[in-house]
Design a protein around this motif. Sequence first.
Motif, PDB file in Angstrom:
ATOM      1  N   PHE A 245      -5.042   8.745  -2.191  1.00 37.99           N
ATOM      2  CA  PHE A 245      -5.664   7.570  -1.496  1.00 37.99           C
ATOM      3  C   PHE A 245      -4.966   6.167  -1.832  1.00 37.99           C
ATOM      4  CE2 PHE A 245      -9.008  10.860  -0.363  1.00 37.99           C
ATOM      5  CZ  PHE A 245      -9.544  10.223   0.678  1.00 37.99           C
ATOM      6  N   ALA A 247      -6.388   2.640  -1.988  1.00 38.73           N
ATOM      7  CA  ALA A 247      -7.621   2.184  -2.011  1.00 38.73           C
ATOM      8  C   ALA A 247      -7.602   0.633  -2.173  1.00 38.73           C
ATOM      9  CB  ALA A 247      -8.725   2.964  -2.865  1.00 38.73           C
ATOM     10  N   ASN A 281     -11.153   2.951   1.399  1.00 38.40           N
ATOM     11  CA  ASN A 281     -10.192   3.637   1.995  1.00 38.40           C
ATOM     12  C   ASN A 281      -9.414   2.680   3.026  1.00 38.40           C
ATOM     13  OD1 ASN A 281      -8.364   5.751   3.001  1.00 38.40           O
ATOM     14  ND2 ASN A 281      -9.712   6.917   3.947  1.00 38.40           N
ATOM     15  N   THR A 282      -7.985   2.409   2.567  1.00 36.12           N
ATOM     16  CA  THR A 282      -7.089   1.630   3.418  1.00 36.12           C
ATOM     17  C   THR A 282      -6.693   2.185   4.648  1.00 36.12           C
ATOM     18  OG1 THR A 282      -5.183   2.046   2.433  1.00 36.12           O
ATOM     19  CG2 THR A 282      -6.457   0.406   1.376  1.00 36.12           C
ATOM     20  N   GLY A 283      -6.679   3.579   4.778  1.00 35.25           N
ATOM     21  CA  GLY A 283      -6.018   4.268   5.684  1.00 35.25           C
ATOM     22  C   GLY A 283      -4.436   4.578   5.499  1.00 35.25           C
ATOM     23  N   TYR A 285      -2.230   6.882   2.839  1.00 38.03           N
ATOM     24  CA  TYR A 285      -2.090   8.007   1.792  1.00 38.03           C
ATOM     25  C   TYR A 285      -0.570   8.522   1.516  1.00 38.03           C
ATOM     26  CZ  TYR A 285      -6.629   8.776   4.693  1.00 38.03           C
ATOM     27  OH  TYR A 285      -7.712   8.371   5.377  1.00 38.03           O
ATOM     28  N   PRO A 304     -10.295  12.303   6.616  1.00 37.93           N
ATOM     29  CA  PRO A 304     -10.905  12.064   5.394  1.00 37.93           C
ATOM     30  C   PRO A 304     -11.744  13.584   5.217  1.00 37.93           C
ATOM     31  CG  PRO A 304     -11.168  10.123   6.400  1.00 37.93           C
ATOM     32  CD  PRO A 304     -10.234  11.003   7.345  1.00 37.93           C
ATOM     33  N   VAL A 319      -6.497   8.416  -6.781  1.00 37.64           N
ATOM     34  CA  VAL A 319      -6.673   7.098  -5.840  1.00 37.64           C
ATOM     35  C   VAL A 319      -5.691   6.139  -6.653  1.00 37.64           C
ATOM     36  CG1 VAL A 319      -8.221   5.273  -5.386  1.00 37.64           C
ATOM     37  CG2 VAL A 319      -9.023   7.567  -5.411  1.00 37.64           C
ATOM     38  N   TRP A 327      -4.717  -5.721   1.142  1.00 39.43           N
ATOM     39  CA  TRP A 327      -4.822  -4.792   2.196  1.00 39.43           C
ATOM     40  C   TRP A 327      -5.339  -5.728   3.492  1.00 39.43           C
ATOM     41  CZ3 TRP A 327     -10.375  -2.512   3.400  1.00 39.43           C
ATOM     42  CH2 TRP A 327     -10.244  -1.843   4.374  1.00 39.43           C
TER      43      TRP A 327
END
Length: 347
Positions: A245, A247, A281-283, A285, A304, A319, A327
């Motif tokens: 993730f 983040a 979670n920024t979206g 990965y 998720p 992470v 972000w």
Amino acid sequence: MELNDFVVIDTLPIKDAMAKMDKNARKIIYVTSENKLIGSLSDGDIRRWILKDHSIYAMVKEAMNSHPIFILKKDTDKAMAQMKQQKIESIPVLNEDHTIRNIMFKTHELVQGKKIHTPVVIMAGGKGTRLYPYTKILPKPLIPIGDTPIMERIIDKFHDFGCSDFIVSVNYKKNMIKGYFNEIERDYQMTYVDEDKPLGTGGSLSLMRDQLKETFFVSNCDILVDADYTDIVDFHQKNEHDITFIASLKITQIPYGVLQLDENGLLESTVEKPEYSHLINTGMYVMEPSILDFVPEDEFADLPDVITAAKHAGLKVGVFPVSENSWLDMGQIKEMEEMIERLGVKK
């Protein structure tokens, strides 16, 4: 431009350094010895050297500023503030051993050293209902931030780090998305995966099984992450994660005094306007193809939830944290307006 356009060795003749400076058109080069930064040379430094009737065939180290301004990689988030404070247009970012990692510019451009060639999946099939009525006319990926659609900004950011293979899941107003990117000039490859029905950020990966055979990025189409993507991939692979993730650290302050009670309901202490930090979670990965074993076939699934199933099965999920200011999200109208303001672009 490449990092080598801005870096010279200390024994290079000033004349040759001038030619390199003309090539990069930024009026600055950085000087190294044994690959470590030891100085900077601007067009002003050269002008002063010449006015003192010195030779342009002398070595760069004789005319350079031997106390260059720089930042270490761990302080990258302070680069813009330091450039503003020092009234400079660029700043080199150094590794711990003082080798140059990259160069940042006041215009938010980045000249990279090491490039990555990791495929990028962009989830662009949603209706963007939280951005209605904008998305009644345009699909969310084409909503402009300034004069550039958000998805093009996302792609440009990845491309700055060397990524040139983009796989895009599309559904809502997909022909508009394809039409736009087919019309612009670009030097990267785009492959479209058509969803016949909404599959969500997880389910759409089922349509890409044959294309994802190595480490890959996944990104929502409404976020921008200002980080070193090379660092992210290195972190993911060094730690042998199956999923990482990206983040954002989010600090929330309660604007009141908070009362803490003991087990008997009596006041134990008070905390005035406490701050709490969370990883959001920024979206975005980084993933290994092993995640695809947990993606349902042709069914709606949120990413998720897919990751949670993979974790319960034993896959290693890590992470990578970035700062709060790194972000930007435009999932809602208020957030979109904040993104425009923070990027300093015109509406």
